[in-house]
Design a protein around this motif. Sequence first.
Motif, PDB file in Angstrom:
ATOM      1  N   UNK A  66      -4.779 -13.304  34.263  1.00 28.65           N
ATOM      2  CA  UNK A  66      -3.954 -13.178  35.464  1.00 28.65           C
ATOM      3  C   UNK A  66      -3.972 -11.772  36.047  1.00 28.65           C
ATOM      4  N   UNK A  67      -4.736 -10.879  35.428  1.00 29.91           N
ATOM      5  CA  UNK A  67      -4.835  -9.498  35.892  1.00 29.91           C
ATOM      6  C   UNK A  67      -4.130  -8.539  34.959  1.00 29.91           C
ATOM      7  N   UNK A  68      -4.594  -7.326  34.962  1.00 26.46           N
ATOM      8  CA  UNK A  68      -3.992  -6.291  34.138  1.00 26.46           C
ATOM      9  C   UNK A  68      -4.786  -6.019  32.878  1.00 26.46           C
ATOM     10  N   UNK A  69      -4.731  -4.771  32.454  1.00 25.51           N
ATOM     11  CA  UNK A  69      -5.428  -4.343  31.248  1.00 25.51           C
ATOM     12  C   UNK A  69      -4.456  -3.570  30.371  1.00 25.51           C
ATOM     13  N   UNK A  70      -4.349  -3.997  29.143  1.00 24.40           N
ATOM     14  CA  UNK A  70      -3.500  -3.366  28.140  1.00 24.40           C
ATOM     15  C   UNK A  70      -4.423  -2.611  27.200  1.00 24.40           C
ATOM     16  N   UNK A  71      -4.199  -1.303  27.046  1.00 19.47           N
ATOM     17  CA  UNK A  71      -5.082  -0.476  26.228  1.00 19.47           C
ATOM     18  C   UNK A  71      -4.283   0.202  25.126  1.00 19.47           C
ATOM     19  N   UNK A  72      -4.813   0.134  23.915  1.00 20.16           N
ATOM     20  CA  UNK A  72      -4.220   0.816  22.771  1.00 20.16           C
ATOM     21  C   UNK A  72      -5.282   1.741  22.187  1.00 20.16           C
ATOM     22  N   UNK A  73      -4.942   3.022  22.069  1.00 22.77           N
ATOM     23  CA  UNK A  73      -5.838   3.981  21.425  1.00 22.77           C
ATOM     24  C   UNK A  73      -5.197   4.360  20.099  1.00 22.77           C
ATOM     25  N   UNK A  74      -5.898   4.035  19.008  1.00 25.68           N
ATOM     26  CA  UNK A  74      -5.420   4.397  17.678  1.00 25.68           C
ATOM     27  C   UNK A  74      -6.139   5.675  17.272  1.00 25.68           C
ATOM     28  N   UNK A  75      -5.371   6.752  17.186  1.00 28.32           N
ATOM     29  CA  UNK A  75      -5.936   8.052  16.862  1.00 28.32           C
ATOM     30  C   UNK A  75      -6.165   8.184  15.358  1.00 28.32           C
ATOM     31  N   UNK A  76      -7.079   9.072  14.997  1.00 34.41           N
ATOM     32  CA  UNK A  76      -7.393   9.296  13.587  1.00 34.41           C
ATOM     33  C   UNK A  76      -6.174   9.748  12.784  1.00 34.41           C
ATOM     34  N   UNK A  77      -5.172  10.339  13.438  1.00 37.03           N
ATOM     35  CA  UNK A  77      -3.961  10.769  12.731  1.00 37.03           C
ATOM     36  C   UNK A  77      -2.951   9.633  12.548  1.00 37.03           C
ATOM     37  N   UNK A  78      -3.291   8.421  13.020  1.00 34.83           N
ATOM     38  CA  UNK A  78      -2.425   7.253  12.853  1.00 34.83           C
ATOM     39  C   UNK A  78      -1.536   6.947  14.040  1.00 34.83           C
TER      40      UNK A  78
END
Length: 128
Positions: free
Chosen positions: A21-33
Amino acid sequence: MKVFETHLPGVGQRYRISFPDGGTFTIVIHNDGSRRVFWGSDSDSDSEKLFTATERDAQKIAEIFEGVFFDPVADDLDDALSGAQIKWVAIPDDSPIAAITNRAATSAGSVTIQSTTAAHNHRRTTTG
């Protein structure tokens, strides 16, 4: 829904979830947790940072999505009361308790629990 995973050298992993339906959900998991969460109204626009979460925060959010804390409520009153043993008793007009009203506006209710030794009348009133 499509999920794209990208390794970010020196940073961690990025997961982009595109919704039909549209939209982008982004999760960035950093090396520090830590996790940074972004939302974009479409895949071509820049995403807006929503929040940063710790690993523990992310676990709690995952539990909520998984439904760990959710206890469904029956849609049908018959289902909700399926195991209950209820005996309705007519109260004569001249009874002292006949004057007690159960008003929906105050959520007043009266329940009598009968044990083998005695009957106990418990009255509960909540306002809201």
